[in-house]
Structure formats: structure tokens, C-alpha cells
Design a protein around this motif. Structure first.
Motif, short mmCIF file in Angstrom:
data_model
loop_
_atom_site.label_atom_id
_atom_site.label_comp_id
_atom_site.label_asym_id
_atom_site.label_seq_id
_atom_site.Cartn_x
_atom_site.Cartn_y
_atom_site.Cartn_z
N THR A 36 16.13 22.66 -9.06
CA THR A 36 16.54 21.35 -8.58
C THR A 36 17.02 20.49 -9.75
O THR A 36 16.77 20.80 -10.91
N ARG A 37 17.72 19.41 -9.39
CA ARG A 37 18.14 18.42 -10.38
C ARG A 37 17.83 17.04 -9.85
O ARG A 37 17.92 16.78 -8.65
N VAL A 38 17.50 16.16 -10.75
CA VAL A 38 17.30 14.76 -10.39
C VAL A 38 18.68 14.14 -10.25
O VAL A 38 19.55 14.30 -11.11
N THR A 39 18.88 13.44 -9.14
CA THR A 39 20.18 12.87 -8.82
C THR A 39 20.01 11.45 -8.28
O THR A 39 19.09 11.18 -7.51
N LEU A 40 20.90 10.58 -8.68
CA LEU A 40 20.98 9.23 -8.12
C LEU A 40 22.16 9.20 -7.17
O LEU A 40 23.29 9.49 -7.56
N VAL A 41 21.89 8.87 -5.91
CA VAL A 41 22.95 8.75 -4.91
C VAL A 41 23.15 7.27 -4.64
O VAL A 41 22.22 6.58 -4.22
N GLY A 42 24.34 6.77 -4.93
CA GLY A 42 24.69 5.38 -4.65
C GLY A 42 25.45 5.30 -3.35
O GLY A 42 26.42 6.05 -3.14
N ILE A 43 25.01 4.42 -2.46
CA ILE A 43 25.62 4.30 -1.14
C ILE A 43 26.04 2.85 -0.92
O ILE A 43 25.23 1.93 -1.10
N ILE A 44 27.30 2.63 -0.55
CA ILE A 44 27.80 1.30 -0.19
C ILE A 44 28.03 1.31 1.32
O ILE A 44 28.75 2.17 1.84
N VAL A 45 27.42 0.34 1.99
CA VAL A 45 27.52 0.25 3.45
C VAL A 45 28.27 -1.03 3.81
O VAL A 45 27.77 -2.13 3.57
N GLU A 46 29.46 -0.87 4.37
CA GLU A 46 30.26 -2.03 4.78
C GLU A 46 30.23 -2.24 6.29
O GLU A 46 30.64 -3.29 6.76
N ASP A 47 29.77 -1.27 7.02
CA ASP A 47 29.66 -1.38 8.48
C ASP A 47 28.18 -1.32 8.86
O ASP A 47 27.56 -0.26 8.78
N GLN A 48 27.64 -2.45 9.28
CA GLN A 48 26.21 -2.54 9.62
C GLN A 48 25.82 -1.59 10.75
O GLN A 48 24.67 -1.18 10.86
N VAL A 63 21.99 18.03 -2.20
CA VAL A 63 22.58 16.75 -2.59
C VAL A 63 24.02 16.68 -2.10
O VAL A 63 24.45 15.66 -1.53
N SER A 64 24.77 17.75 -2.28
CA SER A 64 26.17 17.78 -1.84
C SER A 64 26.27 17.64 -0.33
O SER A 64 27.15 16.94 0.17
N ALA A 65 25.37 18.29 0.39
CA ALA A 65 25.39 18.20 1.85
C ALA A 65 25.11 16.77 2.31
O ALA A 65 25.81 16.23 3.17
N LEU A 66 24.11 16.12 1.71
CA LEU A 66 23.80 14.74 2.09
C LEU A 66 24.98 13.83 1.76
O LEU A 66 25.40 13.03 2.61
N SER A 67 25.52 13.94 0.57
CA SER A 67 26.64 13.09 0.17
C SER A 67 27.85 13.29 1.08
O SER A 67 28.51 12.33 1.47
N GLY A 68 28.13 14.54 1.43
CA GLY A 68 29.24 14.82 2.33
C GLY A 68 29.05 14.22 3.71
O GLY A 68 29.97 13.65 4.29
N LYS A 69 27.84 14.33 4.24
CA LYS A 69 27.54 13.76 5.56
C LYS A 69 27.62 12.24 5.53
O LYS A 69 28.13 11.62 6.47
N GLY A 93 29.54 10.50 3.53
CA GLY A 93 30.95 10.17 3.39
C GLY A 93 31.74 10.27 4.67
O GLY A 93 32.83 9.70 4.78
N MET A 94 31.21 10.99 5.65
CA MET A 94 31.91 11.12 6.93
C MET A 94 31.60 9.98 7.89
O MET A 94 32.24 9.86 8.94
#
Length: 92
Positions: free
Chosen positions: A8-20, A64-70, A72-73
């Protein structure tokens, strides 16, 4: 039973939410990957009508890639990942 952190790797996932309206879907995904999440912090930014979420994970790269991809959709949501150095590789 603890999870295997050998690959595993430690990862920081930054998420910007513009639609509540996306909050429920985001929380569902974070719950789905909860076993890999070390911590999270959400910050409402009312002046810009957005929310910023930081999620720290210790997970295999594919999770991590799967979460980020989901994430992003989801319309109105963007995410980026920042990976800690891979300390499991042999030194050069």
C-alpha cells in the motif's frame, strides 16, 4: 484481522465539490473504501459555493485509482491524488 499494508501507499485525495447534490454519492463512495481511509476533513467554502474534502488513505494503488475515477465521474466533483514516496522500494 488487520489489513495487509505491505503493498500500500499513503495517499492524499483532494476533492472539490461544486454541486451539493453530489454529497450523498461522495459519502457512499468514501464509505465503500472506508477500510483504507485513515482520516478525512471537509471544509465548506461558502463564498465560492463549494466544499473541499481531504481524504488520507493507506491503500493499494488500484484502490486509490478506482476511488478517484469514480469520484471524477460524478458531475460537479473533481479529485486529484498526491502519493507519498514509495518507501517499500529498494534504495538506489
Amino acid at each position: 484481522m488487520g489489513k495487509d499494508t505491505e503493498n500500500t501507499r499513503v495517499t492524499l485525495v483532494g476533492i472539490i465539490v461544486e454541486d451539493q447534490e453530489a454529497a450523498g454519492r461522495i459519502n457512499g463512495l468514501l464509505h465503500e473504501y472506508g477500510e483504507y481511509i485513515i482520516g478525512r476533513m471537509g471544509i465548506p467554502y461558502h463564498e465560492k459555493q463549494m466544499n473541499i474534502i481531504s481524504v488520507v488513505m493507506d491503500a493499494p494503488q488500484e484502490k486509490v485509482s478506482a476511488l478517484s475515477g469514480k469520484l471524477g465521474m460524478i458531475p460537479g466533483v473533481s479529485s486529484k491524488c498526491l502519493y507519498a514516496p514509495d518507501t517499500q522500494k529498494a534504495p538506489k
